[in-house]
Scaffold this motif. Structure first.
Motif, PDB file in Angstrom:
ATOM      1  N   UNK A   1      11.180  21.286 -34.147  1.00 29.37           N
ATOM      2  CA  UNK A   1      10.267  22.165 -35.182  1.00 29.37           C
ATOM      3  C   UNK A   1      11.264  22.629 -35.934  1.00 29.37           C
ATOM      4  N   UNK A   2      10.843  22.617 -37.418  1.00 27.81           N
ATOM      5  CA  UNK A   2      11.467  23.129 -38.518  1.00 27.81           C
ATOM      6  C   UNK A   2      11.274  24.620 -38.564  1.00 27.81           C
ATOM      7  N   UNK A   3      12.474  25.322 -38.683  1.00 29.05           N
ATOM      8  CA  UNK A   3      12.661  26.649 -38.836  1.00 29.05           C
ATOM      9  C   UNK A   3      11.911  27.223 -39.942  1.00 29.05           C
ATOM     10  N   UNK A   4      10.962  28.249 -39.530  1.00 26.96           N
ATOM     11  CA  UNK A   4       9.974  29.047 -40.413  1.00 26.96           C
ATOM     12  C   UNK A   4      11.155  30.055 -41.252  1.00 26.96           C
ATOM     13  N   UNK A   5      10.457  30.435 -42.434  1.00 30.34           N
ATOM     14  CA  UNK A   5      11.197  31.297 -43.187  1.00 30.34           C
ATOM     15  C   UNK A   5      11.662  32.709 -42.337  1.00 30.34           C
ATOM     16  N   UNK A   6      10.906  33.057 -41.418  1.00 32.55           N
ATOM     17  CA  UNK A   6      10.886  33.894 -40.401  1.00 32.55           C
ATOM     18  C   UNK A   6      12.306  33.965 -39.767  1.00 32.55           C
ATOM     19  N   UNK A   7      12.414  32.721 -39.160  1.00 35.14           N
ATOM     20  CA  UNK A   7      13.501  32.240 -38.277  1.00 35.14           C
ATOM     21  C   UNK A   7      14.656  32.287 -39.260  1.00 35.14           C
ATOM     22  N   UNK A   8      14.787  31.794 -40.423  1.00 35.66           N
ATOM     23  CA  UNK A   8      15.726  31.839 -41.250  1.00 35.66           C
ATOM     24  C   UNK A   8      15.910  33.221 -41.459  1.00 35.66           C
ATOM     25  N   UNK A   9      15.425  34.091 -41.753  1.00 36.05           N
ATOM     26  CA  UNK A   9      15.687  35.618 -41.958  1.00 36.05           C
ATOM     27  C   UNK A   9      16.409  36.054 -40.793  1.00 36.05           C
ATOM     28  N   UNK A  10      15.609  35.799 -39.523  1.00 32.69           N
ATOM     29  CA  UNK A  10      16.636  36.171 -38.364  1.00 32.69           C
ATOM     30  C   UNK A  10      17.908  35.780 -38.318  1.00 32.69           C
ATOM     31  N   UNK A  11      18.074  34.375 -38.525  1.00 29.22           N
ATOM     32  CA  UNK A  11      19.491  34.019 -38.519  1.00 29.22           C
ATOM     33  C   UNK A  11      20.218  34.553 -39.741  1.00 29.22           C
TER      34      UNK A  11
END
Length: 129
Positions: free
Chosen positions: A1-11
Motif C-alpha cells: 500500500x502506498x503511504x498516504x499523506x498522513x503516513x508521510x506526515x507521521x514519518x
C-alpha cells in the motif's frame, strides 16, 4: 500500500502543525481549514475506512478526538465543535474537528433529493443487524 499523506506526515517527511501524538493517534491542524482551529485526528496505522479499525484503536481515536474537541471548545470558544468523517480526500481514516463559530461553517443539509417512499425499505435494511 502506498503511504498516504498522513503516513508521510507521521514519518516526518512532510511538516505539519501537530497538536497531539501518542503511540496510536496523531492530530494536526488542517492546512485547508473550514475555520480557525480545524483539526484532523487519525490513527497512525494507515487504514482507509474508519469502520475497519480495530475496536481498541477506534475507541482510542474517539477518546482523543473528544479530548481535542474539549480543548478547542475551551480555548477557542466556538459555539460548538463539529465532527465530520467523510474520508474522500485521503485514503487514511480520519476525523475532522471543526470549530463552529457560526451555523454556516458546516452545512450538512444541502437539498439532497429525498424519496420518502424509500424510507421504510432503507430503515429495514439498516435495522437488520
Amino acid at each position: 500500500m502506498k503511504d498516504s499523506i498522513f503516513t508521510k506526515i507521521i514519518k516526518g517527511e512532510i511538516p505539519c502543525y501537530k497538536v497531539y501524538e501518542d503511540d496510536t493517534v496523531f492530530a494536526m491542524l488542517d492546512i485547508d481549514p473550514l475555520s480557525d482551529g480545524h483539526v484532523l485526528v487519525f490513527p497512525k496505522k494507515q487504514v482507509d475506512l474508519l469502520w475497519d479499525l480495530d475496536q481498541d484503536v477506534y475507541n482510542h481515536l474517539m477518546d482523543v478526538a473528544k479530548l481535542i474537541a474539549e480543548k478547542i471548545q475551551n480555548k477557542l470558544n466556538p459555539l460548538r465543535v463539529g465532527m465530520v468523517v467523510e474520508g474522500f480526500g485521503v485514503p487514511h481514516a480520519h476525523i475532522h474537528l471543526v470549530p463552529l463559530y457560526d451555523k454556516d461553517v458546516l452545512q450538512l443539509h444541502h437539498g439532497y433529493p429525498v424519496r420518502k417512499d424509500n424510507f421504510t425499505d432503507i430503515a429495514s435494511k439498516i435495522n437488520d443487524l
